[in-house]
Design a protein around this motif. Sequence first.
Motif, short mmCIF file in Angstrom:
data_model
loop_
_atom_site.label_atom_id
_atom_site.label_comp_id
_atom_site.label_asym_id
_atom_site.label_seq_id
_atom_site.Cartn_x
_atom_site.Cartn_y
_atom_site.Cartn_z
N HIS A 9 1.29 4.42 -4.44
CA HIS A 9 2.18 3.62 -5.28
C HIS A 9 2.20 4.09 -6.72
O HIS A 9 1.18 4.49 -7.28
CB HIS A 9 1.75 2.15 -5.22
N ASN A 10 3.36 4.04 -7.31
CA ASN A 10 3.58 4.26 -8.75
C ASN A 10 3.30 5.69 -9.20
O ASN A 10 2.62 5.92 -10.19
CB ASN A 10 2.77 3.25 -9.57
N PHE A 11 3.83 6.64 -8.46
CA PHE A 11 3.75 8.04 -8.86
C PHE A 11 5.15 8.56 -9.14
O PHE A 11 6.14 8.07 -8.59
CB PHE A 11 3.13 8.90 -7.75
N GLU A 12 5.23 9.53 -9.98
CA GLU A 12 6.48 10.21 -10.26
C GLU A 12 6.30 11.68 -9.95
O GLU A 12 5.46 12.32 -10.58
CB GLU A 12 6.88 10.01 -11.72
N GLU A 19 3.30 12.52 2.71
CA GLU A 19 2.15 11.76 2.22
C GLU A 19 2.02 10.43 2.96
O GLU A 19 0.92 10.01 3.32
CB GLU A 19 2.28 11.51 0.72
N ILE A 20 3.15 9.77 3.18
CA ILE A 20 3.14 8.49 3.89
C ILE A 20 2.66 8.70 5.32
O ILE A 20 1.80 7.96 5.82
CB ILE A 20 4.54 7.85 3.86
N ARG A 21 3.16 9.72 5.99
CA ARG A 21 2.76 9.99 7.37
C ARG A 21 1.28 10.36 7.45
O ARG A 21 0.56 9.92 8.35
CB ARG A 21 3.61 11.09 7.98
N VAL A 58 8.08 0.39 3.72
CA VAL A 58 8.60 -0.93 3.30
C VAL A 58 7.76 -1.46 2.14
O VAL A 58 8.31 -1.95 1.14
CB VAL A 58 8.59 -1.92 4.49
N LEU A 59 6.45 -1.36 2.25
CA LEU A 59 5.57 -1.83 1.17
C LEU A 59 5.85 -1.09 -0.13
O LEU A 59 6.06 -1.71 -1.18
CB LEU A 59 4.11 -1.66 1.57
N LEU A 60 5.86 0.23 -0.08
CA LEU A 60 6.07 1.02 -1.30
C LEU A 60 7.43 0.75 -1.92
O LEU A 60 7.56 0.70 -3.15
CB LEU A 60 5.90 2.52 -1.01
N ASP A 61 8.46 0.56 -1.09
CA ASP A 61 9.79 0.27 -1.60
C ASP A 61 9.88 -1.13 -2.21
O ASP A 61 10.75 -1.39 -3.04
CB ASP A 61 10.84 0.40 -0.49
#
Length: 90
Positions: A9-12, A19-21, A58-61
């Motif tokens: 979370h909260n990276f640019e 990374e999610i997978r 869904v969480l990250l969004d």
Amino acid sequence: MCRNIRVLHNFEPPASEDEIRAAAVQYVRKVSGSTHPAAANQEAFDIAVEAVAEATRVLLDSLVTKAPPRDREVEAAKAKERAAVRYGPR
């Protein structure tokens, strides 16, 4: 908690699909107790990975923050420094 699962979370730029997978695979491996499921369990393993990855998307969004986005290079340097303190220089 799995040490290989990283904060996403909260990276640019935002967390990539890879990374999610990877985080989903690590979670399912930990919960199932196996790094490579038997052929009989492969389908269940794959379904679980996809479900966890989707839940993570869904969480990250959905998360919001007022903090400025983190920089991956800065965070990697901090982690390396923590590891050097914990395990000694390598």
